[in-house]
Design an enzyme around this catalytic site. Structure first.
Site, PDB file in Angstrom:
ATOM      1  N   LYS A  78       0.793  -1.068  -0.083  1.00 43.91           N
ATOM      2  CA  LYS A  78      -0.090   0.192  -0.079  1.00 43.91           C
ATOM      3  C   LYS A  78       0.807   1.240  -0.120  1.00 43.91           C
ATOM      4  O   LYS A  78       1.933   1.221   0.658  1.00 43.91           O
ATOM      5  CB  LYS A  78      -0.997   0.225   1.246  1.00 43.91           C
ATOM      6  CG  LYS A  78      -1.805   1.118   1.188  1.00 43.91           C
ATOM      7  CD  LYS A  78      -2.714   0.838   2.556  1.00 43.91           C
ATOM      8  CE  LYS A  78      -3.892   1.827   2.765  1.00 43.91           C
ATOM      9  NZ  LYS A  78      -4.765   1.557   3.837  1.00 43.91           N
ATOM     10  N   SER A 156      -9.765   1.830   3.209  1.00 45.71           N
ATOM     11  CA  SER A 156      -8.843   2.570   2.251  1.00 45.71           C
ATOM     12  C   SER A 156      -7.848   1.674   1.494  1.00 45.71           C
ATOM     13  O   SER A 156      -7.033   1.911   0.536  1.00 45.71           O
ATOM     14  CB  SER A 156      -8.060   3.295   2.980  1.00 45.71           C
ATOM     15  OG  SER A 156      -7.010   2.800   3.859  1.00 45.71           O
ATOM     16  N   SER A 180     -10.067  -0.617   7.274  1.00 45.65           N
ATOM     17  CA  SER A 180      -9.455  -0.389   5.937  1.00 45.65           C
ATOM     18  C   SER A 180      -8.717  -1.778   5.369  1.00 45.65           C
ATOM     19  O   SER A 180      -8.527  -1.719   4.307  1.00 45.65           O
ATOM     20  CB  SER A 180      -8.408   0.606   5.897  1.00 45.65           C
ATOM     21  OG  SER A 180      -9.119   1.824   6.267  1.00 45.65           O
TER      22      SER A 180
END
Length: 450
Positions: A78, A156, A180
């Site tokens: 990420k 997210s 997330s």
């Protein structure tokens, strides 16, 4: 609905077995993952110029080294995590001009030490501040579960989840502040494990909420989640192998089952029925404490206060570069006083103590991970009211565990021909091994239904 690529091994364990047994070669496995990463299915999944493919495979002699559990395994990172020599933008444009990281984040370093092949930085919600998965700067990764309608991936850790669901990676490193990891795992039909936050260092990551942030990952199976957590936490998970019949499991009536859409309601009830038939002792309980959370967070919540503390100078000079929906949530923290924040910390601690006592007689709690299946991207892209409604729904169940400083895993529980639905097993802090042990049993019990 889209199924996993049938030519790919199902998870990292199967891939490792194929490599060690000579049924596959590292170059072939990584080339296939790289091809997927560059395909239409992964459009907007990786940050621009950051889908590296399989350019740096480990030496084949490492495949049989038990200390290198990720040798030959494609892992995505990420865009929240530092990778030495790369710029960490956290899904924003405002950080695009910052200096490249001088060292790997601790989590990235631990994955590398285990032999991971980093295939690219994944797209995400700007500064990790939403559960929907929309990014106005770099586009929104498309949920691969439905080939007829472009649906949200969840956030997210949106790109992380899609990279794993498509097979571009078998592990997606991400973070979980209010759900997330678990939200995109549930919506994309894979596994997402949020450990107790303190077990994995967050050094080398862009923070959202220092009280709630958890470094964790999405995988294709629970057994993979166990392995990756062991690497990230630098410890061994103790699996007791308890049968379902010896586990005492709670189902929360309060809040967690409110407003379920028909697909989620059907999948959840089906899962409970299958688990009971497999011998699980499941007890529905009222968790009245869940109803206290709106009042506890009425002043704005920890994410608003702590994100504003980190962003206040940056956003003062560059607010126009922020996603307006993210800026709005960060700026709520500006209205909180120091007294509000201290009161919030105290109220949370009191709430955690009472919740832990209430759950102490159970091995885990079962809940739907999120109350809805993934809605179309078009329904939230340019519609603020609907965006914030969906965002609140997606975060409602998962954020409970972050407030509890707890641990949770989302496993797929949909029946055939349904959009993905996640079943969440959760508990208070440091019950990680029990939750993972039980999740292995639950995954096995539910697997004939998937």
């Amino acid at each position: 609905m889209n199924q996993h690529n049938p030519t790919l091994p199902t998870d990292l364990h199967a891939t490792r077995q194929a490599l060690q047994g000579g049924r596959a070669r590292v170059e072939e496995i990584l080339a296939q993952a790289g091809a997927i990463a560059g395909s239409h299915a992964c459009r907007q999944v990786f940050m621009p110029g950051q889908a590296q493919g399989a350019l740096a495979s480990p030496p084949t002699t490492s495949i049989n080294d038990p200390a290198l559990a990720l040798a030959g395994i494609a892992v995505s990172v990420k865009d929240l995590f530092d990778v030495a020599g790369q710029v960490t933008t956290a899904g924003s444009t405002v950080l695009a001009g910052t200096a490249p990281a001088r060292a790997d984040a601790v989590a990235v370093a631990r994955l590398r030490t285990a032999g991971a092949v980093l295939v690219g930085r994944t797209n995400m919600v700007e500064f990790a501040f939403s559960g929907v998965g929309i990014n106005p700067h770099y586009g929104t990764p498309v949920n691969p579960a439905d080939t007829s309608t472009e649906r949200i991936p969840g956030g997210s850790s949106s790109g992380a989840a899609v990279s794993v669901a498509t097979g571009a990676a078998l592990v997606g490193l991400g973070s979980d502040t209010g759900g997330s990891i678990r939200i995109p795992a549930a919506l994309c039909g894979i596994v997402g494990f949020k450990s107790t936050a303190r077990l994995v260092p967050a050094t080398g990551t862009v923070p959202l909420s220092t009280s709630l942030d958890t470094v964790c990952a999405v995988t294709r199976s629970v057994r993979d989640a166990v392995t990756v957590h062991e690497i990230l936490s630098a410890r061994r998970v103790q699996l007791a192998g308890k049968p379902l019949s010896s586990c005492r499991i709670a189902v929360a009536r309060t809040l967690m089952q409110d407003g379920l859409d028909s697909t989620v309601a059907h999948a959840f009830e089906h899962s409970l029925r299958v688990l009971r038939q497999s011998g699980a002792r499941i007890e529905e309980i009222a968790l009245e404490g869940l109803g206290e959370l709106p009042a506890i967070n009425a002043s704005g919540g920890l994410s608003a206060a702590e994100s504003y503390a980190w962003h206040r100078k940056l956003i003062a000079g560059h607010e126009a570069q922020y996603d307006p929906r993210v800026a709005l949530r960060i700026l709520r923290g500006a209205r909180m006083s120091a007294a509000d924040y201290i009161d919030l910390l105290a109220a949370r601690q009191n709430w955690m103590t009472r919740m832990e006592a209430r759950l102490s007689h159970f091995d885990a709690v079962l809940s739907p991970t999120v109350p809805i299946v993934a809605p179309p991207i078009a329904s939230v892209l340019d519609h603020d009211d609907e965006f914030f409604r969906i965002n609140a729904l997606l975060l409602r169940n998962t954020s409970v565990v972050n407030m509890l400083d707890g641990c949770a895993i989302s496993v797929p529980c949909q029946t055939p021909d349904q959009l993905p639905v996640g079943l969440m097993l959760w508990h208070a802090a440091l019950h990680d091994d029990t939750v993972l042990d039980l999740a292995l049993q639950v995954e096995t019990a539910l697997s004939p239904s998937l």
